[in-house]
Design a protein around this motif. Structure first.
Motif: not given
Length: 144
Positions: A103-107, A127-144
């Motif tokens: 949602m954050g990246v979309k906004c 763009h740095r904020l988007v990168a932080i959000e994207d990185e967290l999303t990738v890192d969370l995949r192992g917990y889904l």
């Protein structure tokens, strides 16, 4: 026009960093895996650091920071508490945070497109904020 768009974009990024920190704080104590907790703490720290940078830029421009909308915070709180109330697993928490990041990246991209005249510094911060959000999303995949 550039100054107005710059301030508007910075304010939206500021609200985004605050929303992220608030969301992480809301779930952090409910996370079971220590590695997951550390991942969230690290992301929270990145959001806080960027938020401080944004705050300084807004102050330099004679503007105030921006809080997330009460409606967004309320809806986030409600969704988080209902979902965790039904299932408090790390997978549920990872799913909630992933949804928030998306949602954050979309906004943020919406605001980048809306405030086209914003200066390079504010656009880079976004763009740095988007990168932080994207990185967290990738890192969370192992917990889904």
């Amino acid at each position: 026009m550039e100054e107005n768009d710059t301030i508007r974009l910075l304010k939206e990024c500021d609200a985004g960093t605050k929303m992220a920190v608030s969301s992480i704080d809301e779930v952090l104590e409910k996370v079971h895996a220590e590695k997951f907790k550390n991942l969230l703490r690290e992301s929270k720290s990145h959001h806080e650091e960027l938020g401080n940078e944004i705050h300084s830029l807004l102050m330099e421009k004679g503007s105030k920071d921006k809080e997330p909308s009460p409606m967004a915070k309320g809806m986030s709180w409600l969704k988080t508490n209902v979902k965790i109330g039904m299932d408090s697993s790390d997978a549920t928490i990872a799913d909630l945070i992933t949804d928030g990041c998306n949602m954050g990246v979309k906004c943020l991209f919406k605001y980048l497109n809306q405030y086209k005249a914003a200066d390079k510094i504010s656009r880079d911060i976004c763009h740095r904020l988007v990168a932080i959000e994207d990185e967290l999303t990738v890192d969370l995949r192992g917990y889904l």
